[in-house]
Design a protein around this motif. Structure first.
Motif, short mmCIF file in Angstrom:
data_model
loop_
_atom_site.label_atom_id
_atom_site.label_comp_id
_atom_site.label_asym_id
_atom_site.label_seq_id
_atom_site.Cartn_x
_atom_site.Cartn_y
_atom_site.Cartn_z
N PRO A 4 0.80 -1.23 0.00
CA PRO A 4 0.00 0.00 0.00
C PRO A 4 0.83 1.28 0.00
O PRO A 4 0.28 2.36 -0.10
CB PRO A 4 -0.83 -0.12 1.28
CG PRO A 4 -0.04 -1.03 2.16
CD PRO A 4 0.63 -1.99 1.24
N LEU A 7 0.13 4.90 -1.96
CA LEU A 7 -1.28 5.26 -2.15
C LEU A 7 -1.51 6.67 -1.63
O LEU A 7 -0.78 7.15 -0.77
CB LEU A 7 -2.18 4.27 -1.41
CG LEU A 7 -2.19 2.83 -1.93
CD1 LEU A 7 -3.06 1.97 -1.02
CD2 LEU A 7 -2.70 2.77 -3.36
N LEU A 11 -6.47 7.63 1.48
CA LEU A 11 -6.80 6.21 1.55
C LEU A 11 -6.16 5.52 2.76
O LEU A 11 -6.47 4.35 3.02
CB LEU A 11 -6.35 5.49 0.27
CG LEU A 11 -7.40 5.31 -0.83
CD1 LEU A 11 -6.80 4.59 -2.03
CD2 LEU A 11 -8.62 4.57 -0.32
N PHE A 46 -11.80 2.62 -5.28
CA PHE A 46 -11.60 4.00 -4.84
C PHE A 46 -10.79 4.73 -5.90
O PHE A 46 -9.88 4.16 -6.52
CB PHE A 46 -10.85 4.05 -3.51
CG PHE A 46 -11.60 3.48 -2.34
CD1 PHE A 46 -12.34 4.30 -1.50
CD2 PHE A 46 -11.55 2.12 -2.07
CE1 PHE A 46 -13.02 3.77 -0.41
CE2 PHE A 46 -12.23 1.58 -0.98
CZ PHE A 46 -12.97 2.41 -0.15
N ALA A 47 -11.10 6.01 -6.11
CA ALA A 47 -10.35 6.82 -7.08
C ALA A 47 -10.21 8.24 -6.55
O ALA A 47 -10.99 8.69 -5.70
CB ALA A 47 -11.07 6.82 -8.43
N ASP A 48 -9.20 8.94 -7.05
CA ASP A 48 -9.03 10.34 -6.69
C ASP A 48 -10.12 11.18 -7.34
O ASP A 48 -10.67 10.83 -8.39
CB ASP A 48 -7.66 10.85 -7.17
CG ASP A 48 -6.52 10.22 -6.41
OD1 ASP A 48 -6.51 10.28 -5.17
OD2 ASP A 48 -5.63 9.65 -7.06
N GLY A 63 -11.82 11.65 -2.35
CA GLY A 63 -11.97 10.45 -3.14
C GLY A 63 -13.38 10.19 -3.60
O GLY A 63 -14.32 10.92 -3.27
N GLU A 114 -4.98 -1.01 -8.59
CA GLU A 114 -4.03 -1.52 -7.60
C GLU A 114 -4.82 -2.07 -6.42
O GLU A 114 -5.43 -1.32 -5.66
CB GLU A 114 -3.09 -0.41 -7.13
CG GLU A 114 -2.06 -0.89 -6.12
CD GLU A 114 -1.05 0.20 -5.76
OE1 GLU A 114 -0.35 0.02 -4.75
OE2 GLU A 114 -0.98 1.21 -6.49
N TYR A 137 -7.49 0.58 -5.71
CA TYR A 137 -7.28 2.00 -6.03
C TYR A 137 -7.10 2.12 -7.53
O TYR A 137 -6.25 1.46 -8.13
CB TYR A 137 -6.04 2.51 -5.29
CG TYR A 137 -5.60 3.91 -5.70
CD1 TYR A 137 -6.48 4.98 -5.67
CD2 TYR A 137 -4.27 4.15 -6.09
CE1 TYR A 137 -6.08 6.25 -6.04
CE2 TYR A 137 -3.86 5.43 -6.45
CZ TYR A 137 -4.77 6.47 -6.43
OH TYR A 137 -4.35 7.74 -6.79
N TRP A 138 -7.91 2.97 -8.14
CA TRP A 138 -7.86 3.17 -9.59
C TRP A 138 -6.72 4.15 -9.89
O TRP A 138 -6.93 5.31 -10.16
CB TRP A 138 -9.20 3.71 -10.06
CG TRP A 138 -9.46 3.58 -11.53
CD1 TRP A 138 -8.69 2.96 -12.46
CD2 TRP A 138 -10.60 4.08 -12.22
NE1 TRP A 138 -9.26 3.05 -13.70
CE2 TRP A 138 -10.44 3.73 -13.58
CE3 TRP A 138 -11.73 4.79 -11.84
CZ2 TRP A 138 -11.38 4.08 -14.55
CZ3 TRP A 138 -12.67 5.14 -12.80
CH2 TRP A 138 -12.49 4.78 -14.13
N ARG A 139 -5.50 3.61 -9.86
CA ARG A 139 -4.31 4.47 -9.96
C ARG A 139 -4.15 5.05 -11.36
O ARG A 139 -3.96 6.26 -11.52
CB ARG A 139 -3.06 3.68 -9.56
CG ARG A 139 -1.78 4.50 -9.64
CD ARG A 139 -0.56 3.69 -9.28
NE ARG A 139 -0.54 3.27 -7.89
CZ ARG A 139 -0.16 4.07 -6.88
NH1 ARG A 139 0.18 5.33 -7.12
NH2 ARG A 139 -0.14 3.60 -5.65
N ARG A 141 -5.98 5.84 -14.09
CA ARG A 141 -7.38 5.99 -14.46
C ARG A 141 -7.58 6.14 -15.96
O ARG A 141 -7.10 7.09 -16.58
CB ARG A 141 -7.96 7.20 -13.72
CG ARG A 141 -9.44 7.37 -13.86
CD ARG A 141 -9.95 8.33 -12.82
NE ARG A 141 -11.36 8.56 -12.97
CZ ARG A 141 -12.13 9.02 -12.00
NH1 ARG A 141 -11.61 9.29 -10.82
NH2 ARG A 141 -13.42 9.21 -12.19
#
Length: 248
Positions: A4, A7, A11, A46-48, A63, A114, A137-139, A141
């Motif tokens: 992690p 991140l 998060l 989860f995404a930014d 988020g 991720e 985590y939708w790193r 995107r």
């Protein structure tokens, strides 16, 4: 499952919760030792989100969650808002199943996600279904789209800030008498998020200390289109029997 480290800061509490939360803090039900449940997995993505200068200055408001709205003509749970996911194929792990289902339903590229943790397996007694929520985590995107229109009616990018807003919180009432937590989402706040998915979100946010006080007396009946295809004995919620109220 990746390290992690790296991140986004907002998060951090979710990462910590994944390693400490117990099944009893998410549900009242665990698969009995003598049961042989069907197994499935959902992807809690989860995404930014772009910063809102008017939002409270705390990490939780940075988020969003990626949710899907089921086709309104499905035989079971029409119009229900959920995480992408489904049953495990033979030989699959929960992570593999969650990523595969998300790709098949909405074209979410597994390489962009991720995976950083998972929540305890949750049991849905009416269908003897055990579901593992996978945290991702939708790193990187990219784009998502409805790949399976027979399953998915709409894709919702829901700001965590909106889920925490007391004005968007409701108590949902099913004709059976079941009461549970709900959220109003969508641009017009006319889409009802309830049941299994709402229960996970509500209890996780409470565990994180993110939840805000809201008016539990504000009750909303389920819209008719969500009741048309609900079969007898269907899953009303993961953590409460029918005719009782779910307490967070």
């Amino acid at each position: 499952m990746s390290d992690p480290a790296g991140l986004p800061g907002w998060l951090g509490p979710v990462v910590e919760a994944a390693s400490s939360i117990t099944v009893h803090e998410l549900t009242r039900f665990m698969p009995p030792e003598d049961s042989d449940p069907r197994r499935g997995a959902v992807l809690m993505v989860f995404a930014d989100r772009e910063s809102d200068p008017t939002a409270p200055d705390d990490l939780a408001h940075r988020g969003e969650l990626l949710l899907t709205e089921r086709n309104h003509h499905m035989r079971s749970h029409p119009g229900q808002v959920s995480f992408p996911g489904g049953s495990l194929d033979e030989g699959e792990t929960p992570v593999e199943a969650a990523l595969r289902e998300a790709y098949e339903e909405i074209g979410l590229d597994p390489a962009e996600v991720e995976v950083f943790g998972e929540l305890p397996e949750l049991w849905l007694p009416p269908s003897n279904f055990a579901v593992t929520p996978i945290l991702g985590y939708w790193r990187d995107r990219g784009e998502v789209r409805i790949e399976s229109p027979e399953e998915v009616h709409e894709i919702h990018h829901v700001a965590i800030a909106d889920l925490l807003d007391p004005d968007n919180r409701i108590t949902v009432r099913h004709p059976s008498g079941w009461l549970g937590p709900g959220f109003l989402i969508g641009p017009e706040r006319d889409v009802v998020l309830w049941g299994f998915t709402a229960g996970i979100i509500a209890r996780l946010f409470t565990y994180l200390g993110w939840a805000e006080d809201w008016d539990r007396a504000r009750v909303r009946d389920l819209p008719d289109h969500m009741l048309q295809g609900v079969p007898r004995g269907s899953d009303l919620a993961p953590n409460t029997p029918q005719n009782t109220r779910l307490e967070e």
